[in-house]
Design an enzyme around this catalytic site. Structure first.
Site, PDB file in Angstrom:
ATOM      1  N   HIS A  20      -3.043  -4.593  11.207  1.00  0.00           N
ATOM      2  CA  HIS A  20      -3.471  -5.084   9.888  1.00  0.00           C
ATOM      3  C   HIS A  20      -4.717  -5.948  10.030  1.00  0.00           C
ATOM      4  O   HIS A  20      -4.654  -7.176   9.927  1.00  0.00           O
ATOM      5  CB  HIS A  20      -2.330  -5.858   9.227  1.00  0.00           C
ATOM      6  CG  HIS A  20      -1.185  -4.977   8.825  1.00  0.00           C
ATOM      7  ND1 HIS A  20       0.018  -4.955   9.486  1.00  0.00           N
ATOM      8  CD2 HIS A  20      -1.080  -4.058   7.829  1.00  0.00           C
ATOM      9  CE1 HIS A  20       0.832  -4.070   8.917  1.00  0.00           C
ATOM     10  NE2 HIS A  20       0.190  -3.510   7.912  1.00  0.00           N
ATOM     11  N   HIS A  24      -8.624  -1.668   9.589  1.00  0.00           N
ATOM     12  CA  HIS A  24      -7.637  -1.004   8.728  1.00  0.00           C
ATOM     13  C   HIS A  24      -8.097  -1.071   7.270  1.00  0.00           C
ATOM     14  O   HIS A  24      -8.000  -0.084   6.536  1.00  0.00           O
ATOM     15  CB  HIS A  24      -6.264  -1.665   8.907  1.00  0.00           C
ATOM     16  CG  HIS A  24      -5.232  -1.238   7.906  1.00  0.00           C
ATOM     17  ND1 HIS A  24      -4.760   0.060   7.833  1.00  0.00           N
ATOM     18  CD2 HIS A  24      -4.594  -1.931   6.917  1.00  0.00           C
ATOM     19  CE1 HIS A  24      -3.868   0.142   6.846  1.00  0.00           C
ATOM     20  NE2 HIS A  24      -3.753  -1.044   6.271  1.00  0.00           N
ATOM     21  N   HIS A  60      -6.267  -5.323   0.331  1.00  0.00           N
ATOM     22  CA  HIS A  60      -4.823  -5.123   0.180  1.00  0.00           C
ATOM     23  C   HIS A  60      -3.970  -5.740   1.298  1.00  0.00           C
ATOM     24  O   HIS A  60      -2.788  -5.972   1.099  1.00  0.00           O
ATOM     25  CB  HIS A  60      -4.494  -3.634   0.006  1.00  0.00           C
ATOM     26  CG  HIS A  60      -4.396  -2.888   1.300  1.00  0.00           C
ATOM     27  ND1 HIS A  60      -5.505  -2.476   1.994  1.00  0.00           N
ATOM     28  CD2 HIS A  60      -3.323  -2.528   2.050  1.00  0.00           C
ATOM     29  CE1 HIS A  60      -5.113  -1.873   3.108  1.00  0.00           C
ATOM     30  NE2 HIS A  60      -3.793  -1.898   3.170  1.00  0.00           N
ATOM     31  N   ASP A  61      -4.558  -6.016   2.465  1.00  0.00           N
ATOM     32  CA  ASP A  61      -3.804  -6.678   3.551  1.00  0.00           C
ATOM     33  C   ASP A  61      -4.515  -7.950   4.006  1.00  0.00           C
ATOM     34  O   ASP A  61      -4.312  -8.410   5.136  1.00  0.00           O
ATOM     35  CB  ASP A  61      -3.665  -5.726   4.759  1.00  0.00           C
ATOM     36  CG  ASP A  61      -2.526  -4.735   4.603  1.00  0.00           C
ATOM     37  OD1 ASP A  61      -1.527  -5.087   3.950  1.00  0.00           O
ATOM     38  OD2 ASP A  61      -2.632  -3.611   5.124  1.00  0.00           O
ATOM     39  N   ASP A 183      -3.193   4.133   2.724  1.00  0.00           N
ATOM     40  CA  ASP A 183      -2.545   3.111   3.550  1.00  0.00           C
ATOM     41  C   ASP A 183      -1.570   3.743   4.540  1.00  0.00           C
ATOM     42  O   ASP A 183      -1.438   3.295   5.676  1.00  0.00           O
ATOM     43  CB  ASP A 183      -1.811   2.136   2.620  1.00  0.00           C
ATOM     44  CG  ASP A 183      -1.509   0.809   3.295  1.00  0.00           C
ATOM     45  OD1 ASP A 183      -2.150   0.500   4.322  1.00  0.00           O
ATOM     46  OD2 ASP A 183      -0.636   0.080   2.797  1.00  0.00           O
TER      47      ASP A 183
HETATM   48 ZN   LIG Z   1      -2.378  -1.615   4.775  1.00  0.00          ZN
END
Ligand SMILES: [Zn+2]
Length: 347
Positions: A20, A24, A60-61, A183
């Site tokens: 993560h 990514h 998103h992460d 994802d």
């Molecule tokens: Zn992710």
């Protein structure tokens, strides 16, 4: 330029987890772009929605601690006190909007208030949809769509998809599915890339298991480096069923490939249709609960009728394999059936 500063700050603060991390994030943003462009969905989205889609993918992460939501609760972290559900997803959003609150990094700073609000809402919805608790709901929505509209897509001469109709799939669902596709989609990359990501997530899981052992709390699923070492099975998050597992998915994908190539059908399909065929094969039993009555997901792959036929050939075709392989699959499905029978007896 604000966009440049925002992206540099995002990259610098993404967190140094094995999986993560900022690479990514970039990979997922490319995946969302691929999904929207290649499935002919660009015209469905305004410029503002496209911007939100890409920024949502990037963030998103953001600031990922290398844990999962259940761990956060078990370890009693500060984040679990701040957010009572979807802890990590809300943490990524909180970190993102904290960064955006600094004017130098405020990507949306020059926009009218209405546009800012819309972007914020789309990004929040997208990131919250990555909570695995929502996974089953989203998949069942897709199955309903496939059951209702998959056949029309399968018999149509042209590429059609319910995703192209606003009445069937609203923008929030479209963006949520694009993000989930990107994802979770590294299984469909060329094998050398998929292998790297699989090794990285495994290392991240094992590192979390080590920390949990030190903290004296229960280990998260797939995080024990001593027992969870079947990488192909664990990283793909397939249910640990005897038969409907990651090996079966890979086997069926190979079978679909064999069917298309050996029956001289490659030229019948565009690259996009070939991709859909293989992706459909891989996901056709994704997260299988080991029960029956759920083959409607196959409709999702349907471009020409050919693809469902290829999938059925591969899915049911182990009787045509060399006997020692057929015997293994037959024993596995029998064990899975018996295990289901045992559960039903208990119920
Ligand atoms: Zn992710």
């Amino acid at each position: 330029m604000v966009l440049h500063r925002f992206l540099r700050a995002l990259e610098a603060c993404y967190g140094g987890q094995e999986y993560h991390n900022a690479v990514h994030a970039a990979d997922v943003a490319l995946g969302v772009h691929y999904f929207i462009v290649n499935f002919g969905l660009t015209a469905r989205l305004t410029k503002l929605e496209l911007l939100a889609a890409l920024v949502g993918a990037f963030v998103h992460d953001f600031n990922h601690p290398g844990t999962n939501n259940n761990h956060e609760v078990r370890a009693g972290t500060e984040r679990a006190l701040t957010h009572t559900d979807a802890i990590l997803e809300r943490h990524h959003l909180h970190s993102t909007f904290t960064l955006l609150a600094t004017p130098a990094f405020d990507l949306f700073g020059a926009m009218p208030a209405d546009d800012r609000e819309l972007c914020r809402k789309l990004i929040v919805d997208m990131v919250l949809a990555t909570d695995l608790k929502r996974h089953v709901d989203i998949i069942s929505t897709l199955r309903t769509l496939a059951a209702q509209h998959g056949h029309a897509a399968a018999v149509s001469a042209e590429w059609t998809s319910p995703f192209q109709a606003q009445a069937l799939v609203g923008v929030p669902l479209l963006l949520a599915v694009a993000l989930k596709f990107a994802d979770l989609g590294h299984s469909f990359k060329p094998f050398h890339l998929h292998k790297q990501w699989a090794e990285r997530i495994t290392d991240e899981f094992w590192a979390l298991g080590d920390r949990e052992r030190q903290l004296g709390i229960a280990l998260s699923p797939l995080c024990d480096r001593h027992t969870d070492c079947d990488v192909p099975e664990s990283q793909a998050c397939y249910g640990g069923q005897e038969y409907h597992n990651a090996v079966h998915a890979a086997d069926v994908a190979l079978g679909v490939h064999y069917f298309i190539v050996n029956f001289g059908l490659t030229a019948r399909l565009t690259k996009l249709e070939l991709l859909a065929a293989l992706v459909g094969a891989f996901v056709h039993d994704f997260n299988h609960p080991g029960t029956n009555n759920r083959h409607e997901a196959q409709a999702l792959v349907g471009v020409p009728l050919l693809l469902p036929v290829a999938l059925k050939f591969a899915d049911l075709g182990h009787s045509f394999k060399p006997f020692h392989l057929h015997k293994q699959w037959a024993e596995r499905i029998t064990d899975e059936f018996w295990a289901l029978g045992d559960r039903e007896r208990q119920l």
